[in-house]
Write a protein that holds these residues in place. Structure first.
Motif, PDB file in Angstrom:
ATOM      1  N   TYR A   5       0.842  -1.186   0.000  1.00 56.23           N
ATOM      2  CA  TYR A   5       0.000   0.000   0.000  1.00 56.23           C
ATOM      3  C   TYR A   5       0.876   1.234   0.000  1.00 56.23           C
ATOM      4  CZ  TYR A   5      -3.661   3.231   1.514  1.00 56.23           C
ATOM      5  OH  TYR A   5      -4.548   4.270   1.598  1.00 56.23           O
ATOM      6  N   GLY A   6       0.646   2.143  -0.944  1.00 51.59           N
ATOM      7  CA  GLY A   6       1.473   3.329  -1.096  1.00 51.59           C
ATOM      8  C   GLY A   6       0.890   4.578  -0.488  1.00 51.59           C
ATOM      9  N   TYR A  12       0.797  -0.639  -4.915  1.00 46.51           N
ATOM     10  CA  TYR A  12       1.856  -1.069  -5.830  1.00 46.51           C
ATOM     11  C   TYR A  12       1.827  -2.591  -5.927  1.00 46.51           C
ATOM     12  CZ  TYR A  12       3.401   3.703  -5.322  1.00 46.51           C
ATOM     13  OH  TYR A  12       3.447   5.076  -5.315  1.00 46.51           O
ATOM     14  N   VAL A  13       1.988  -3.111  -7.155  1.00 47.22           N
ATOM     15  CA  VAL A  13       1.824  -4.536  -7.419  1.00 47.22           C
ATOM     16  C   VAL A  13       2.951  -5.030  -8.323  1.00 47.22           C
ATOM     17  CG1 VAL A  13       0.275  -6.273  -8.428  1.00 47.22           C
ATOM     18  CG2 VAL A  13      -0.692  -4.233  -7.337  1.00 47.22           C
ATOM     19  N   GLY A  48       9.487   5.981   1.224  1.00 48.12           N
ATOM     20  CA  GLY A  48       9.482   7.275   0.532  1.00 48.12           C
ATOM     21  C   GLY A  48       8.978   7.121  -0.882  1.00 48.12           C
ATOM     22  N   THR A  49       9.802   7.483  -1.847  1.00 48.30           N
ATOM     23  CA  THR A  49       9.426   7.377  -3.262  1.00 48.30           C
ATOM     24  C   THR A  49      10.174   6.253  -3.972  1.00 48.30           C
ATOM     25  OG1 THR A  49      11.075   9.029  -3.899  1.00 48.30           O
ATOM     26  CG2 THR A  49       8.845   9.833  -3.415  1.00 48.30           C
ATOM     27  N   ALA A  67       7.577   6.984  -9.357  1.00 48.24           N
ATOM     28  CA  ALA A  67       7.142   7.725 -10.548  1.00 48.24           C
ATOM     29  C   ALA A  67       7.373   6.920 -11.820  1.00 48.24           C
ATOM     30  CB  ALA A  67       7.880   9.058 -10.641  1.00 48.24           C
ATOM     31  N   GLY A  68       8.068   5.783 -11.683  1.00 47.66           N
ATOM     32  CA  GLY A  68       8.376   4.932 -12.832  1.00 47.66           C
ATOM     33  C   GLY A  68       9.787   5.152 -13.317  1.00 47.66           C
ATOM     34  N   GLY A  69      10.308   4.177 -14.045  1.00 45.29           N
ATOM     35  CA  GLY A  69      11.661   4.274 -14.583  1.00 45.29           C
ATOM     36  C   GLY A  69      12.361   2.935 -14.554  1.00 45.29           C
TER      37      GLY A  69
END
Length: 128
Positions: A5-6, A12-13, A48-49, A67-69
């Motif tokens: 859980y974010g 997030y999975v 955090g992130t 945020a992705g990457g």
């Protein structure tokens, strides 16, 4: 599929079959792909992130920005990591193929066995 859980509004999975990490609105909706090309991603934890993801098929833990990457290797030399939890600046990882629980610094580094293989058959989940 393991998930974490974010905070308000985000889950997030990992999708092990597709080799991806995704975010999903907690209220429902389409998933957003955050990282691709992973080799059987399994358990994950959030600080955090940054997502910390057990990459079972590559025997390592990688980091993925929320945020992705690109996934970045963080802890290598594992043997079937399945789940991960964070306490302070320490990662606790179930290392199922070697029947151990290991720790590593949240900044990366060599894993240290804290328990096993005696007493374990296939450690899979972990929490603190």
């Amino acid at each position: 599929m393991p998930y974490t859980y974010g905070g308000p509004g985000v889950v997030y999975v990992t999708d092990s079959g597709a080799g991806t990490v995704l975010s999903v609105p907690a209220a429902g909706g389409a998933p957003t792909t955050l990282a691709v090309g992973l080799n059987f991603p399994a358990g994950l934890a959030l600080s955090g992130t940054t997502l910390y993801v057990c990459e079972f098929g590559a025997n390592r833990v990688v980091t993925v920005p929320t945020a992705g990457g690109m996934a970045a290797p963080l802890v290598t030399g594992l043997n079937g990591p399945t789940d991960i939890v964070i306490s302070g600046s320490t990662l606790f990882i179930t290392n199922s193929n070697s029947q151990t629980v290991v720790t590593a610094p949240i900044t990366g580094g060599a894993p240290t066995v804290i328990s096993g293989p005696a007493g374990f058959t296939t450690p899979f989940g972990i929490t603190i």
